[in-house]
Design a protein around this motif. Structure first.
Motif, PDB file in Angstrom:
ATOM      1  N   ILE A  18       0.993  -0.910  -0.201  1.00 44.39           N
ATOM      2  CA  ILE A  18      -0.013  -0.105  -0.005  1.00 44.39           C
ATOM      3  C   ILE A  18       0.738   0.762  -0.098  1.00 44.39           C
ATOM      4  N   THR A  19       0.261   2.149  -1.380  1.00 41.77           N
ATOM      5  CA  THR A  19       1.085   3.358  -1.086  1.00 41.77           C
ATOM      6  C   THR A  19       0.237   4.758  -1.262  1.00 41.77           C
ATOM      7  N   GLY A  20       0.793   5.987  -1.026  1.00 36.74           N
ATOM      8  CA  GLY A  20       0.301   7.214  -0.950  1.00 36.74           C
ATOM      9  C   GLY A  20      -0.562   6.965  -0.110  1.00 36.74           C
ATOM     10  N   ASP A  21      -1.648   7.860   0.278  1.00 32.79           N
ATOM     11  CA  ASP A  21      -1.923   8.468   1.337  1.00 32.79           C
ATOM     12  C   ASP A  21      -2.669   7.177   2.031  1.00 32.79           C
ATOM     13  N   PRO A  22      -1.764   6.909   3.323  1.00 29.07           N
ATOM     14  CA  PRO A  22      -3.058   5.754   3.971  1.00 29.07           C
ATOM     15  C   PRO A  22      -4.225   6.335   4.680  1.00 29.07           C
ATOM     16  N   ASP A  23      -4.609   7.622   4.340  1.00 26.12           N
ATOM     17  CA  ASP A  23      -5.989   7.992   4.883  1.00 26.12           C
ATOM     18  C   ASP A  23      -6.477   7.995   4.248  1.00 26.12           C
ATOM     19  N   GLY A  24      -6.539   8.299   2.051  1.00 19.67           N
ATOM     20  CA  GLY A  24      -6.895   8.914   1.025  1.00 19.67           C
ATOM     21  C   GLY A  24      -8.030   8.407   1.235  1.00 19.67           C
ATOM     22  N   ALA A  25      -9.111   9.469   0.634  1.00 18.00           N
ATOM     23  CA  ALA A  25     -10.453   9.239   0.360  1.00 18.00           C
ATOM     24  C   ALA A  25     -10.786   7.793  -0.340  1.00 18.00           C
ATOM     25  N   VAL A  26     -10.029   8.107  -1.706  1.00 13.24           N
ATOM     26  CA  VAL A  26     -10.560   6.961  -2.762  1.00 13.24           C
ATOM     27  C   VAL A  26      -9.288   6.131  -2.617  1.00 13.24           C
ATOM     28  N   THR A  27      -9.844   4.883  -2.739  1.00 16.87           N
ATOM     29  CA  THR A  27      -8.483   3.985  -3.666  1.00 16.87           C
ATOM     30  C   THR A  27      -7.872   3.318  -4.376  1.00 16.87           C
ATOM     31  N   VAL A  28      -6.940   3.039  -5.224  1.00 16.07           N
ATOM     32  CA  VAL A  28      -7.139   2.198  -6.582  1.00 16.07           C
ATOM     33  C   VAL A  28      -6.482   1.403  -6.210  1.00 16.07           C
ATOM     34  N   VAL A  29      -6.993   0.502  -7.055  1.00 16.43           N
ATOM     35  CA  VAL A  29      -6.765  -0.975  -6.253  1.00 16.43           C
ATOM     36  C   VAL A  29      -6.058  -2.044  -7.977  1.00 16.43           C
ATOM     37  N   LEU A  30      -4.502  -2.379  -8.549  1.00 17.47           N
ATOM     38  CA  LEU A  30      -4.175  -2.760  -9.441  1.00 17.47           C
ATOM     39  C   LEU A  30      -4.084  -4.512  -9.410  1.00 17.47           C
ATOM     40  N   ALA A  31      -4.084  -4.944 -10.291  1.00 19.78           N
ATOM     41  CA  ALA A  31      -4.364  -6.352 -10.039  1.00 19.78           C
ATOM     42  C   ALA A  31      -3.160  -6.652 -11.335  1.00 19.78           C
ATOM     43  N   LEU A  51      -1.326  12.320  -7.185  1.00 20.27           N
ATOM     44  CA  LEU A  51      -2.969  12.012  -7.112  1.00 20.27           C
ATOM     45  C   LEU A  51      -3.163  11.682  -5.888  1.00 20.27           C
ATOM     46  N   ALA A  52      -1.728  10.772  -5.137  1.00 21.35           N
ATOM     47  CA  ALA A  52      -1.272  10.586  -3.262  1.00 21.35           C
ATOM     48  C   ALA A  52      -2.052  11.754  -2.271  1.00 21.35           C
ATOM     49  N   HIS A  53      -1.413  13.042  -2.616  1.00 17.55           N
ATOM     50  CA  HIS A  53      -2.130  13.913  -1.837  1.00 17.55           C
ATOM     51  C   HIS A  53      -2.472  15.476  -2.258  1.00 17.55           C
ATOM     52  N   ASP A  54      -3.145  14.948  -3.050  1.00 19.64           N
ATOM     53  CA  ASP A  54      -4.218  15.809  -4.102  1.00 19.64           C
ATOM     54  C   ASP A  54      -5.958  15.868  -3.143  1.00 19.64           C
ATOM     55  N   ALA A  55      -5.001  17.425  -2.861  1.00 18.24           N
ATOM     56  CA  ALA A  55      -6.227  17.808  -1.820  1.00 18.24           C
ATOM     57  C   ALA A  55      -7.858  17.998  -2.438  1.00 18.24           C
TER      58      ALA A  55
END
Length: 303
Positions: A18-31, A51-55
């Motif tokens: 898991i990378t990016g903002d741990p509390d992010g509003a959106v989750t992107v899951v990659l297969a 996008l990780a810290h895109d307010a």
């Protein structure tokens, strides 16, 4: 980066990060695709880093995982099927992204995994899952319209059982023997480049992709191949119509040719199709920005 292990109901252990903002509003899951691993998404993640810290979207988490029997993930007790892969993804979502919104992206076998999930768990589309990106994939028909129709393709399609038996009994010996035909050797690498990429791929991209495939155990290769050829979800795509879907494919894709992506897009009213010129099946690595673009668009639309 945080590393997690998801244990499935049949005992497989799926490696995820898991990378990016741990509390992010959106989750992107990659297969990822067959013979690859979660690492194949690295170039796309680089393109999506802002996008990780895109307010504007409230931050984004990125979850990528090794599909069973690939990378650092293990085998379970269930037989290998695309339906099983779809259930694995459902369990990854339940463990690592239980609340939405979630944008799913899958390349090749990863796209088939998402389609299987939509068939078995339609209730999460439009609720938990709010967007889907399908890259270099097919909803079915690979066995009938497979582009590599020579004796090797016929052999792999029709003699999987003896190959699997040998791979199971002598896995280390078979994998050692594969070094004779290593993709690191220039003639093999050129052949792989012609089949998997567009006309002018970056050499380092070809070598990195070949290294991932070489690291995939022989047993995984021979057990999954006939399973993917039998995959057919062409009449079970209804749940995907509940969310925006972007279908992306390389114009020169020889493994899942453009007609397969067009078939998916025509079956899903909410889908758009993008055909990228001068690229092949490994579009994910050749033109990561082309794959990142619809993911970014869906994250912004979700926020």
């Amino acid at each position: 980066m945080r590393v997690r292990t998801v244990s499935t109901d049949d005992g497989a252990r799926l490696h995820a990060d898991i990378t990016g903002d741990p509390d992010g509003a959106v989750t992107v899951v990659l297969a990822h695709g067959w013979t690859l691993r979660a690492q194949s998404w690295t170039p796309v993640l680089r393109a999506l880093r802002p996008l990780a810290h895109d307010a504007e979207v409230g931050g984004t988490r990125f979850v990528r995982y090794d599909q069973r029997c690939h990378g650092q993930s293990t085998w379970g007790t269930d037989p290998v099927t695309v339906a099983r892969l779809g259930e694995d993804l459902f369990q990854v979502l339940r463990a690592l992204a239980p609340t939405g919104p979630v944008v799913l992206a899958g390349m090749s076998m990863g796209g088939m995994t998402i389609m299987s999930l939509a068939g078995s768990h339609p209730e999460i589309f439009g609720d938990l899952v709010t967007g889907v990106v399908l890259v270099s994939t097919a909803a079915g028909g690979l066995a009938e319209r497979h582009p590599r129709r020579g004796p090797i393709a016929h052999f792999v399609r029709n003699v999987p059982a003896p190959l699997v038996a040998v791979g199971q009994r002598y896995p280390r010996g078979v994998d050692r023997a594969r070094r004779i035909f290593s993709l690191r050797h220039k003639p093999m690498l050129r052949r792989f480049e012609r089949v998997g990429f567009g006309p002018e791929p970056a050499p380092q991209v070809v070598r990195a992709t070949a290294a991932m495939i070489e690291a995939t155990p022989f047993r995984t290769i021979v057990e999954f191949y006939p399973v993917l050829l039998r995959h057919d979800m062409r009449t079970q795509l209804n749940a995907l119509a509940r969310v925006p879907v972007s279908v992306v494919v390389g114009r020169n894709d020889q493994l899942t040719p453009v007609r397969h992506s067009r078939e998916i897009a025509e079956a899903i009213p909410s889908a758009t199709l993008h055909v990228e010129p001068d690229t092949g099946h490994m579009l994910l690595m050749e033109r990561p920005h082309v794959v990142a673009a619809p993911i970014r668009k869906m994250v912004h639309a979700t926020a």
